[in-house]
Every structure is written in structure tokens, then in C-alpha cells.
Design an enzyme around this catalytic site. Structure first.
Site, PDB file in Angstrom:
ATOM      1  N   GLY A   1       3.073  -3.505   8.001  1.00  0.00           N
ATOM      2  CA  GLY A   1       3.407  -3.437   9.897  1.00  0.00           C
ATOM      3  C   GLY A   1       5.197  -3.451  10.048  1.00  0.00           C
TER       4      GLY A   1
ATOM      5  CD  GLU B   1      -4.708  -8.387   3.321  1.00  0.00           C
ATOM      6  OE1 GLU B   1      -4.729  -9.173   2.172  1.00  0.00           O
ATOM      7  OE2 GLU B   1      -3.869  -8.111   3.912  1.00  0.00           O
TER       8      GLU B   1
ATOM      9  CB  THR C   1      -0.908  -0.343   0.983  1.00  0.00           C
ATOM     10  OG1 THR C   1      -1.735  -0.999   0.834  1.00  0.00           O
ATOM     11  CG2 THR C   1      -1.614   1.379   1.375  1.00  0.00           C
TER      12      THR C   1
END
Lengths: 673, 673
Positions: free
Chosen positions: B196, B440, B157
Site C-alpha cells: 500500500g 496476512e 509480497t
């Protein structure tokens, strides 16, 4: 810094003049100018800036930064007030104005999660004013206003007791020999819990406690209790005080807990306007105050404004972001479009704007109604509208808070992942809005209070009595006649649904009572129907009242642009409410599929009519960037720059390598952990 | 420490044996025993404790504490794994098991807001496994498993690009002379954003980028990029990396941003299992993988489990607290009752338990369906069920996440003010559940994908084709026949509503197309109908499938107690869904007022049947106190003690007088500010 080009294009193409709307929204040219001047003065003051986003601070650092900034803010605000109005007349109205400055847009822009000194003005001083005798006011009020050795708050709720106020355990025993009250929180569950500013800030507070004289109980009374030394701020003997810790929102408030163990105060520190304890311990019950639950009603009336304010902050952020953000082409091989061009996105955002604006119309009406009831009470009018006001303020506060909180969350979700970031500020707005679900009357409890009123009115209607205006529809048993006006059809269908829901609740309650349970148990067993009835009533009232207020406003003269966009918004609100309540509406009305499709296509038509004015409209709310406090919502639309800039400010990003790399990550990678 | 007496009483009076339920819920005696042993081992380890509640820490401190604790946790987990299984076979399944340990109950109990090293195992290693060649796996996999100089994550992303993956801007240009790829994020909006562990933790990551060879575009490919020096952890030249800042939840994850400027990597660091770039720059497109969107489907299947887990955590907390908390008498002059005795409270909590348990049945079915489809694909079965699985996983993930998030919030609200405190832990649970709304596959985007499938199936049904089982009801045009089984009636009514909603969406789309807009624009304009159709389909499927799974389970042999309570829960879930969807149900079915009243009274009957087993039931989920992480939800019900204890731990309460008193409050009170 230039403005994002998509936003520029939207503004250029809008038919609505946002300055025109802003004038109406602010209530006039001078109101708008004054607010802007205030914002200019305070928001551009470098001494009030935050060097680090509060969400990056520890809870303790956040408290300290908030105290530092809020004391500076208060000093500057007093300075401004002295310039504006050198002769100060301490009154309820002044305090309200002050409260609006502290908790309204101005204060919000500086303290997104509020600050601990707010309660001093909003609850401590107003309670002194409403419950203190003249002598007590003479002794304390001026000192309180100047915070001369006094930082106050109001302590009612306990760890184990909230809604059921009679269940409070804190007690004050009168000792006639020393002419003192002895205050105690005898159990863990009787610790005071929640009061804002109590944790580490307040030193002199009002405590609600059960009064006992010579072992006899005299109900709940208010006591002025010093809890911290005026000079050292050390908790006084017998006082156990601290902060209750982080919360979903309002983390600047310094909510506290308080245990009292044989804390003594002189007799004249019971607030004695409405009841007195004489020197010898004789208890004298005075006349109950005009408006027994006056503060509660006032706060509920005001809460409607607060939550629509939060809803429209969120809607402004989401609207601007949805124009700047481009995602997924609509036509193949075309560039990605502004998210707001997707009809699903319009359906997430525009109805929230419509709801906020419609609530505003109702909130203005409710405020005038509140002032009318105050006049009735002051004139000792026995046929006053207090019960109607009470019932309305309960369900409107409950339903508006619920819908606004859900709306803020829906708007947050409409911004995808970025809406989830603290720098987008939805979490603060959501936290403050969500808090209103519980404070000053928990949602379900308020609905049950309105329901009791509705049932009484319904029984009256069976006896053909005249009903108060807001519930007069309970007498109208005619079925829905589908007319040309879709709005009117929707409102009428919502009213019929409310009436039938009230009837069903009443029947359920009666059936249970016939099966020999007590009236109270019957009412518990009918709880789902009763709350549904109150919710249905609120929806019917909101839609009817918004339409009526729109008509009234149009008669007072609105500009063509404002009138037209308000018409679209109120209609969208009515249709949206109808569609969202379609379960209850369809249950109690005969509505055909064709009629429903009419409503739906008009709904989508309204979305596309409002779409080109969406940015101009939210510009017209005239929220200062500081009030929005959002990387996604600023007027210039420089979303990505602001997201990056806020990330770079994070203290975690000030060192290229965090110390934990050497202490933990490196040893782990070398297999040495 | 004794157990709260109200909870004791509930447990003694329940007819359900919670241990019996726990055995079934855990999937068997050995599963239950192993989980408990693990919890015992890790939760009682003093080295893994937190001295300060994370919500009191600064963002930077929180990161540092999380790194310290998570590296210790990983080392101990490896130790446990070596004891259990000395010979390790690195495989997708092992990684899945590891992921379940890290992100499931065990990890949640230790890291309520997750931790940065999770992505290394869940995304980095699985991508290496699925997209790396054998040589690449030989080079990296073992090192990655042992974190030997490697801490990874997966970066897809971007700041300006999420859902529309083709729109990603990061590019990798092949330089045949040096046989290297040159990576760049050419714009602000192309910065990677969200991965993350990326912020301050990862040093070697997989980057998704547009591949260009000699100016020719070859689609999105994955590249292994070192971003920090293995020894010093300093960002490498051309790398601009940091943490994106605080969020609504998951604040332990260290989500990061990343800019790349002419960062060079050797040719063999493009993951080349599915496509290759040869030395001279020749691009070779391999066979597309069996399950192109395999990870996405897998994650959606798993998300259903994650969100029901969060929902039931919240329900456990709310149930126990609602028994301990006493508020408002029902009968006059009686003591205050447990809040759970109010029917309005039962209606807030019990349907959420029913929903969580029913989702569990569907999640188990969905998992088996997923495994069946994998087998079909491995067998190269051209008539595989992948499209059906894809469509189902999209709408079930979307709707379950939405309902679970709303449920967590409803449960939080059912706990009044205390639910608002961070120490109650609803905010963490809500934050993690809410995140699944976007990650997702964003909610609306997923619904539109399901809707496209439904429209295709509906068109097939008009051609009298055989439809896949989950949508076969689209061929059944019979009207609702009200039978004796209320559940069956409700499911059928939901199916009819779904069918009609699909039909209406198709008609709307067709009408728009006839008015000469493109198929894509027609689909945009029908967006509200399409998403409504997918939601309706999900509700119909959830209820039908839960009932079917219950029947199947009963045939496999359930204890009488478990079978009976499951029956009540699934029925309550079906009735609750029906009532909550009554707008759509009543629109598309003819249901009389009497029939609706039947459903409602059965609904209330189920509430009162489940009420006495509520505590035993949530005990049966067997959440360890650490997993709940809540002052309100512990097994011993010592709510008020824990609230006080957590407040007293707050660093702000460690000094009787905060320094800001002297620096700011005192000067303010003396008029010196």
C-alpha cells in the site's frame, strides 16, 4: 509470444481433445465456425478496442467511451447481418438472435459491463411486438429496428416499488377532451429507477403505469412516452431524467431514473393489443395474452444460461491461473508446485466446472420444455404444462444464480490476491452474475412461488392425484435403499430430503393456520421451511435431470472422450451437491458413516481423474481471450506479463510524479499543512 | 429534516435502550464520549468533505482526491493529538492507537476505501521499531513520525510469490568494498507487488530480500531503500515503480509494484536488530525475536475486530432499510409491510447481528489472551501458550473473515436492487472484508496451520497428555447427551463434530502414509479433511467462547436490557451456527428429528423476540452516518431522498445532454455510422 510452459505441458498430457469437446459444446461444427468467424471479425477490429481499462475511467468517461464503442459495434453488426441475410423479417426470433449477439459471448467480449443500447433490442422492441397493435407496430417497429430517431427502453421498476408490481405508483390519467394520457410520478418513491439506457441515452420509452379513466382504475398498462427531443436530446417539459450512478457491476448500462410531471401523450400511444381505451374513454379489456408472464419465464430460462456462462468464464480463468501459479512445495526441498496440484485447490475449482457443465445440460432441457409449453399454449391446450414450467423456472433460476454467484466468488478467492484485481475480471463477472439474484424475480420471492406450487402438488399427492413429471417423486414415500450407483443414491437422497422438507413446510403452515392466523400469515410464518423446500426441490431436480440428460446425449452419440469427461463431471456435480446439502440430506435419510466415506472417496477420486484434463476441458469451452477479459486467464498463460502490462497502461502511471506530490505530499513533509 | 416515520415507530416501541447498549458497546462512558467528540470534530469539518462520490471518479482522480484529503486529515489529527497529549512518547502502543484512528471507525468514515499513507504508520514504522537497531531508530524514527522527508511502506509480497515467503526472489548482495548492499528484482515474477502507498506515494521503504554475502545465502532480511528523490519525488535510477491498478475494494490504497535494478544502499540500511552484516561481510545471526511471527499474530487478532466491524456496518444498513422499505402485503388487501416483517428477511438479517456481536465477545477474549501470551514471552516462560494462540488466531481469522464476507453479501442481497448500488456502500464494505480472506495468511493456508496443531493435540490426547484449554474437548469422547439447554447441546454437538473431523483427518493422513507416500504428500491428500477439521474447531470454539464470555460479562454487571438482548443474540448465534453446520453436526452426532425441530422453533422464537429491538440494537452500535457511508442506512432513514440526491450529484447528470449524443447517438440515428 510463447505459451507458458506449464500450460503447454498440461495440454500435451491431457487425454481429452479440447477441439472435440468444443465441437460438442458449441452445438456443432458450423456453430463453432460461425462464432469463431464473428469473434475474429469483431475482436480484431482496431476501431472496437479500448485504449484504457474501463475500471480506470471516471463514471462519465466510461459512459462516453461505451456509447462511442457501442454505436460503432452496432453499425458493424448491422453490416454483418446485411451481408448474411439481405432480406430482413422482423420477428421475435430475430430479436432473440440479436439479443444473444449483444448480450452473449460476442457482446460480453466487447463490453464486459454491458452497454446502454442493449435494452432497446431486448425489452423495448420485444414489448412493442408483444403489446402493440398492428397499427402501432406499423408505425414504430421499423423505425425502432433502424433506430430512426428512436432509442428506447422499458421502464417498470420504481424507486420504492419492485417485486410487488401492483404497488407501482406512476399513473396515466386519460383526458377524453384532448384524447391524451397525462402521465405523472406523483411521489418521490414513484420515480422510475433502474431501466437500462434510461439515464442519458433513450429518447422514447415504454412506461408501465396505473391507468385511470374518469377516476376509475383500470390496472397497469404500457405507454409509449417520448422523454427527450428527437433532434436536441433535451429532456422534454415535465421530464426529470438522469443516471442512477455506479453499481457493483454492469456499469456500462446507463441505468436511469425518471420523474414525469403532467407529461401528455396521444391516445394511440397506449399499447393496446390486450386492452383499449376508446376515444370517449370507454375501457375495453381484451383477452389476456396466452402467456401472461411470458417474458419473465423466458428471461428466467435464459438466465440459467447466462449464469452458467459467467461461472465457466470464472472457472476457465481460475484453472489456467492455478496451473501457471506455483506456490508451496508439496515434498520438502522440492520446487513450488502448480497450485492446482494441491487437492484443496482442485476441490475449489473442479466442482465449479462440473456445476457449470451440468447446468448447461439442464438449461438445454429447460429450453426445449419452454418451447413445448409455447406449442401447447398456441394449440390452446388446457392441460398445458405452464404451471410446472413456471415453478421450475423460478427455483432453477434462483438456485442456479445463487450457486453460480457463490461459485464465481469461490473461484476468485482461489486466485488469491491477484483474483482481487479488476484486471483479473472476476469483479465484472461476479457483478453481472450477482445482478441476476434480484432482476426478473428476487431470489426469495421466486422460491416462495415454487414452494406454493410444491405445496399444492403435495396436497394433490395425498389425494393420490397424478403429478407432473418434475414433482412425481413427491408421491414416492419409499425410504432410501443404498444401491451400487452412488449417483443414484445421492439423487434419491436429495429427493427424499425435498419431499420431507415440503411435508414439513406444509405441516408448519397448517399448524399455524390451526392457531387461527390467516392463511397468508401462516405462509409468512412458514417462510423458512417453504424456501428450504424450494431449494431442496431445485437440487433434486438439477441432479436428476443432469443424469437423465447425460444418458439421453449418450444415446444420440457422443465421442468417447466427451462422453467420458461428461460422465465424470455430472457425477462430480451430483456428489458435490449431495455433500454440500448434507445437512438436509442427513436430516431426512438414514445414511451411515461408511456410506458417506464412500461418497467422499469417490469425490476425491473424481477430482484426481479430472485433474489431468482440467486445462483441456476449459480450453474446450473455447472462450476467446476477449470474452474472458482477464489478465489471469488468457490462453497463453502469460499471467505476469499481462498483469504488468495492464498496470503500466493505467493513466495514473503515465507521469513519473503525480501533481498531488507538489500540492500536498511535499507541503506535508515540510510540516506546512 | 424529519426522521422516517417507520423508523420513529420502531424506536419508540423498542424495549432496549440503545444509549444503554452503546455505552456497553463502546466500552464505557468516556470512550463513547471521546469517539463522538472526535467524529463531531472531523466529520463536520468542511475541508474533509467529498464533493463527488469516489465511485464516480477516475482511478487517477480518486488517487489525487485521496491524497489531498488524507494529508489534510493527518495534519488535523496531529493537531488534535498535540492538544490532547503535548509530550509525545513514540512507542508501539502509540502507533497502535494511531493505527486504530486511521483504520478504525474514524478513518473509515473519511476514507471508505482507505488511503495510501496508512501503511506508513501501520507497517513501516512498526517494522522500524521491531527490527531496527537503536542507532537506526535514532536516525529514522523521529523523522518518520513527522514524515520529515519520509513516506514509507513495507514491501514483501512479489508478483509471483505471496504465501510461501521463502520463495521470494528479490535479492540484496553485499559489496564489502563499497560497504553497500545491491538490490535487484532479477525476474518479472520478483517485482514487488501489492504494498500500500508504494505506487506513487512512498519515497523510502522497507524491502524484504534474500541476503547474499560473497555468494552465500543468509535468509530473508529487511532493507531500508530510498526509491524516490526526497525533493523531486522522481523515481531514483534503477527504480521502476507504479500503481498496480483498480481492485474489488480498498481503491484508495495506491498499492504498487516495484522493480529494482542494481539499487545501492549503505550497509547501515539493513535493519540489524536480529542479524548483522559487519563491514567486512561477516554475517552475525542474533537471537531470534521473542515473537517471531508477532506482527502476523497481532494482525490476525485485529482482523477479527475489523471483519465484525464490517459485518455490523452492513447489518445496520440492512436493518434500517428493511424497516423503511415496504414490500408486499402479508394479509390480503392490506398495505405493503416493512420488509423486516417477513420472517424470511428476519432470517437474513438478525443472525448476522448475532454473529457480529458474538464475534465481538470472542475478539475481546482473544485480545486478552494475546496480551497474556506476550507477558509469558517477556517472562521467558518456556511453557507459554504461543502455539495455542497461533493455532486459534489462524482458524478464527480464516473462518470469521469467510463468514463475515458471506454475511455482508447476504445483507447486501437482503436490500434487493438498491443494495447493488455503490451509494449503498455494501460494495466497499464487502471489498474490504473480502480482502482479509487473503492478506496476512490465505484462508486455506491458515486452516492447514491450525489443522497441524489439532492433529498434534489429538495424537497427544491418545497419549493421555493434558491439552491446552481451547482443545481440551479433543479428550472428551463422551457422546452427546441432550439436555435442557439448547445452547449447551449445540456447542457440545459442534465439539463432537470437530473432534470426529480431526480424528478422520488423522486417519486419512495415516492411511495415505501407510500406502507409502511421504508425510507431506499424505497431508496434501488429506487436505479436504484437514481444512474441514480446522473449520469445525473454529465453530466449536466460537460458540463455546461466546457463551462463556457472556457468563463472565454478566458477572461483571450488565444492565438488564443489555444482558437480556446479549443473551438472545448469543443464543441465536449458537443455534444459527449449529443449523448452518448441520451437515457436519448430523454426521457425527445422533440427533432426532424432534430435537432438530426444537432447535428450529427456538431459532424462530428468537427471531421474533429480537425483531422489535432490531433498530434499537443497531442504533446501539452507534455508527456515525459517515462511517456507514450509505444512502440506505442513515439514522434518519430518508432512503429515497438520499438515493436521489446522490444520483443527482453524479457528474454525468450535470449536463442535460451528454456530448456523446452529438458525436455518436445522433449520427447513428441518422444512419450515418
Amino acid at each position: 509470444m510463447s505459451v507458458n510452459c506449464d500450460l503447454q505441458r498440461e495440454r500435451a498430457a491431457a487425454s481429452l481433445d479440447s477441439e472435440d469437446f468444443a465441437l460438442w459444446w458449441a452445438g456443432g461444427a458450423s456453430e463453432l465456425a460461425e462464432r469463431r468467424a464473428l469473434e475474429h471479425r469483431f475482436y480484431e477490429d482496431p476501431e472496437l478496442e479500448e485504449s484504457v481499462h474501463p475500471s480506470c475511467l471516471s463514471y462519465k468517461e466510461r459512459y462516453e467511451q461505451t456509447v462511442a464503442r457501442s454505436t460503432r459495434f452496432l453499425a458493424k453488426l448491422r453490416q454483418w447481418q446485411r451481408e448474411k441475410q439481405p432480406q430482413l423479417n422482423l420477428s421475435v426470433n430475430l430479436l432473440r438472435d440479436f439479443r444473444l449477439l449483444l448480450s452473449g459471448p460476442l457482446g460480453t467480449g466487447l463490453f464486459q459491463q454491458s452497454f446502454p443500447l442493449r435494452l432497446h433490442f431486448s425489452m423495448f422492441m420485444t414489448t412493442l411486438l408483444s403489446q402493440g397493435t398492428e397499427e402501432q407496430q406499423a408505425q414504430w417497429l421499423n423505425r425502432a429496428w433502424h433506430m430512426d430517431g428512436v432509442i428506447g427502453t422499458y421502464a417498470q421498476t420504481e424507486l420504492g416499488h419492485g417485486t410487488f408490481v401492483r404497488g407501482l405508483e406512476t399513473r396515466a390519467d386519460y383526458d377524453p377532451e384532448r384524447q391524451e394520457f397525462v402521465l405523472n410520478t406523483p411521489t418521490q418513491s414513484s420515480y422510475k429507477w433502474w431501466p437500462g439506457g434510461l439515464g442519458n441515452t433513450a429518447n422514447l420509452i415504454i412506461v408501465l403505469a396505473q391507468l385511470y379513466v374518469k377516476g376509475k382504475h383500470h390496472g397497469l398498462q404500457s405507454f409509449l412516452v417520448r422523454i427527450r427531443d428527437e433532434r436536441t436530446h433535451e429532456p422534454l417539459p415535465g421530464v426529470d431524467v438522469g443516471d442512477i450512478g455506479p453499481r457493483m457491476g454492469g456499469n456500462g448500462v446507463n441505468n436511469g431514473f425518471l420523474g414525469l410531471r403532467d407529461v401528455r401523450i396521444p391516445r394511440n400511444q397506449m399499447l393496446m393489443k390486450n386492452a383499449q381505451v376508446l376515444e370517449d374513454g370507454t375501457f375495453v379489456q381484451g383477452r389476456p395474452p396466452l402467456l401472461l408472464y411470458g417474458t419473465m419465464v423466458y428471461v428466467r430460462v435464459i438466465t440459467l444460461r447466462d449464469v452458467l456462462f459467467g461461472l465457466l468464464q470464472a472457472a476457465t480463468i481460475a484453472t489456467r491461473y492455478s496451473v501457471v501459479r506455483r506456490q508451496s512445495p508439496i515434498e520438502e526441498n522440492q520446487p513450488e508446485v502448480s497450485v492446482l496440484d494441491h487437492i484443496t485447490q482442485q476441490a475449489k475449482i473442479l466442482p465449479q466446472i462440473a456445476r457449470g457443465v451440468s447446468y448447461r445440460l439442464v438449461a438445454d432441457w429447460l429450453w426445449r420444455f419452454y418451447e413445448r409449453v409455447l406449442q401447447q399454449l398456441e394449440a390452446n391446450n388446457p392441460r398445458n404444462s405452464l404451471p410446472e414450467l413456471h415453478a421450475l423456472s423460478c427455483c432453477l433460476k434462483a438456485v442456479a444464480t445463487d450457486e453460480a454467484t457463490e461459485g464465481v466468488d469461490r473461484l476468485r478467492k482461489s486466485c488469491g490476491g491477484h483474483g482481487y484485481l479488476s484486471s483479473a475480471n472476476f469483479d465484472s463477472i461476479h457483478g453481472l452474475t450477482a445482478a441476476a439474484y434480484t432482476y426478473e424475480g428476487e431470489y426469495t420471492v421466486l422460491l416462495l412461488q415454487t414452494a406454493r406450487f410444491l405445496i399444492r402438488q403435495y396436497v394433490d399427492s395425498l389425494k393420490r392425484k397424478v403429478l407432473p413429471p418434475s414433482v412425481s417423486y413427491l408421491r414416492d414415500t419409499a425410504r432410501l435403499v443404498w444401491s451400487k450407483s452412488l449417483s443414484a443414491n445421492c439423487v434419491r437422497a436429495l429427493e427424499i430430503a425435498a419431499l420431507e422438507q415440503v411435508r414439513q413446510a406444509w405441516q408448519t403452515q397448517s399448524t399455524h393456520q390451526r392457531s387461527k392466523v390467516s392463511a397468508q400469515m401462516a405462509s409468512n410464518l412458514a417462510g423458512r421451511q417453504l424456501t428450504a423446500a424450494a431449494v431442496a426441490h431445485a437440487h433434486a431436480f438439477f441432479t436428476r435431470n443432469a443424469l437423465e440428460e447425460l444418458e439421453r446425449l449418450r444415446k444420440t452419440g457422443l465421442s468417447k472422450g466427451v462422453s467420458s469427461v461428461l460422465g465424470e463431471l455430472v457425477e462430480l456435480f451430483v456428489l458435490d451437491t449431495f455433500l454440500r446439502q448434507s445437512g438436509s440430506v442427513l436430516r431426512w435419510n438414514s445414511i451411515t458413516g461408511t456410506q458417506l466415506r464412500f461418497v467422499e472417496s469417490r469425490y476425491e477420486e473424481l477430482l484426481s481423474q479430472l485433474r489431468p484434463n482440467a486445462v483441456a476441458l476449459v480450453d474446450g469451452f473455447d472462450f476467446h481471450d476477449r470474452v474472458l477479459g482477464s489478465t489471469l486467464g488468457c490462453h497463453d498463460g502469460r499471467v505476469y506479463e499481462r498483469l504488468m502490462a495492464e498496470a503500466r497502461r493505467n493513466p495514473l502511471n503515465q507521469e513519473p510524479v503525480n501533481a498531488s506530490f507538489h500540492s500536498h505530499l511535499l507541503p506535508m513533509m515540510r510540516g506546512k499543512l
